[in-house]
Design an enzyme around this catalytic site. Structure first.
Site, PDB file in Angstrom:
ATOM      1  CE  LYS A  80     -13.237 -52.760 -15.464  1.00 10.99           C
ATOM      2  NZ  LYS A  80     -12.532 -52.830 -14.182  1.00 10.99           N
ATOM      3  CG  ASP A 116     -12.467 -50.897 -10.615  1.00  9.10           C
ATOM      4  OD1 ASP A 116     -13.421 -51.484 -10.063  1.00  9.10           O
ATOM      5  OD2 ASP A 116     -12.117 -51.111 -11.780  1.00  9.10           O
TER       6      ASP A 116
END
Ligand SMILES: NC(=O)c1ccc[n+]([C@@H]2O[C@H](COP(=O)([O-])OP(=O)(O)OC[C@H]3O[C@@H](n4cnc5c(N)ncnc54)[C@H](OP(=O)(O)O)[C@@H]3O)[C@@H](O)[C@H]2O)c1
Length: 289
Positions: A80, A116
């Site tokens: 990420k 997220d």
């Protein structure tokens, strides 16, 4: 490019649009279940696969996306952070978090998003009709998931975010994401808050007997959210329920981060209840088998 990647991209060169999650390890990813359920329901000729890759293969995957060989890309651990430096630009949220979990191909190039935090918030709005405006939040934990939740809460209208974490310097860095409304606190601050989020891994299999905070600090006027979804209900969440507290697991965060990614890639509204049904069935089987 490794043979396994060549095979995937060759097989899919015209018949359908390929989307993928990349990570390592990635074989247990739930993303294929979520997205393929949506593609099937909408009768879209898309296929979503999990690709186990090495860091050296990241550029090749992005090149495939630039060439039109990938319609959507999800990114999971451990890529990420590095992905934030490989895409052409990042959204302000992905930039603030220095973490990308979703890549979108546009005329301006490859854009890195992080869905997220909004996934968490949209899940809580969906499940608990949570209205963040004017509320006080406590976030326990300061890792990647906590940071995404804190950044999203800070944009949502809450008036304070108290970050509680075992390692103090990480708590400080996470609280900084919330600017003036962020501060580092201790468990004793928890009773004064309206929303309590467990963003630690306490409650997962190796840590299942540990609670992120004592149940005595929680009360029924609060909403409690645990980001853990496997097991579906941690012992901590079960105890909060016994105390009459509205509490929620991490399934909705997982669901709604995918819902946003689906729309970013396809331009279509995601079939939320279909995706929710597919993920709940899979997690129930994984938890209780
Ligand atoms: N629902 C979803 O979609 C979703 C998405 C992402 C993650 N998650 C869940 O969120 C949780 C955190 O994930 P992450 O990616 O943020 O992990 P991470 O970056 O590794 O952070 C882990 C956090 O847990 C704390 N922690 C770990 N062991 C601890 C212990 N024994 N005592 C006290 N604190 C402890 C760490 O504290 P230190 O800083 O002191 O080490 C840190 O704050 C996991 O359970 C994960 O499954 C859910």
């Amino acid at each position: 490019m490794g043979d396994h990647l060549k095979k995937v991209f060759k097989k899919n060169d015209t018949s359908s649009t390929l989307a993928a999650v990349i990570g390592s390890p990635v074989t247990h990813s739930l993303s294929p279940i979520l997205h393929n359920a949506a593609f099937d329901f909408l009768k879209m000729k898309w296929e979503y696969v999990a690709l186990e890759i090495t860091e050296r293969e990241l550029e090749e995957v992005l090149e495939q996306m630039r060439l039109g060989g990938l319609g959507g890309l999800s990114v999971t651990m451990p890529f990420k952070t590095i992905m934030a430096s490989l895409v052409d630009s990042c959204t302000p949220t992905a930039q603030a978090l220095n973490a990308v979990n979703c890549v979108v191909s546009t005329e301006e190039g490859l854009i890195g998003h992080n869905t997220d935090g909004d996934g968490f918030l949209n899940g809580l709005i969906h499940d608990a009709q949570f209205d963040p405006r004017g509320k006080k939040a406590a976030v326990i934990g300061a890792g990647g998931a906590a940071r995404a939740v804190i950044e999203a809460l800070a944009r949502s209208g809450v008036t304070s975010i108290t970050v509680i974490n075992r390692t103090l310097d990480k708590a400080e860095s996470a609280a900084d994401l919330a600017g003036e409304i962020g501060r580092v606190g201790t468990p004793e601050d928890i009773p004064e808050t309206d929303l309590v989020v467990n963003a630690t891994s306490l409650g997962m299999k190796d840590n299942s007997e540990f609670f992120p905070c004592p149940i005595e600090l929680l009360h029924p006027n609060q909403i409690v959210a645990d980001l853990i979804y496997h097991p579906l209900e941690t012992p901590w969440i079960l105890e909060t329920k016994q105390k009459g507290i509205n509490s929620y697991n991490g399934v909705s965060m997982l669901l709604f981060q995918a819902v946003e990614a689906f729309t970013l890639w396809t331009g279509k509204e995601a079939p939320i209840s279909v995706m929710q049904g597919a993920i709940t069935q899979e997690l129930t089987e994984r938890t209780y088998k």
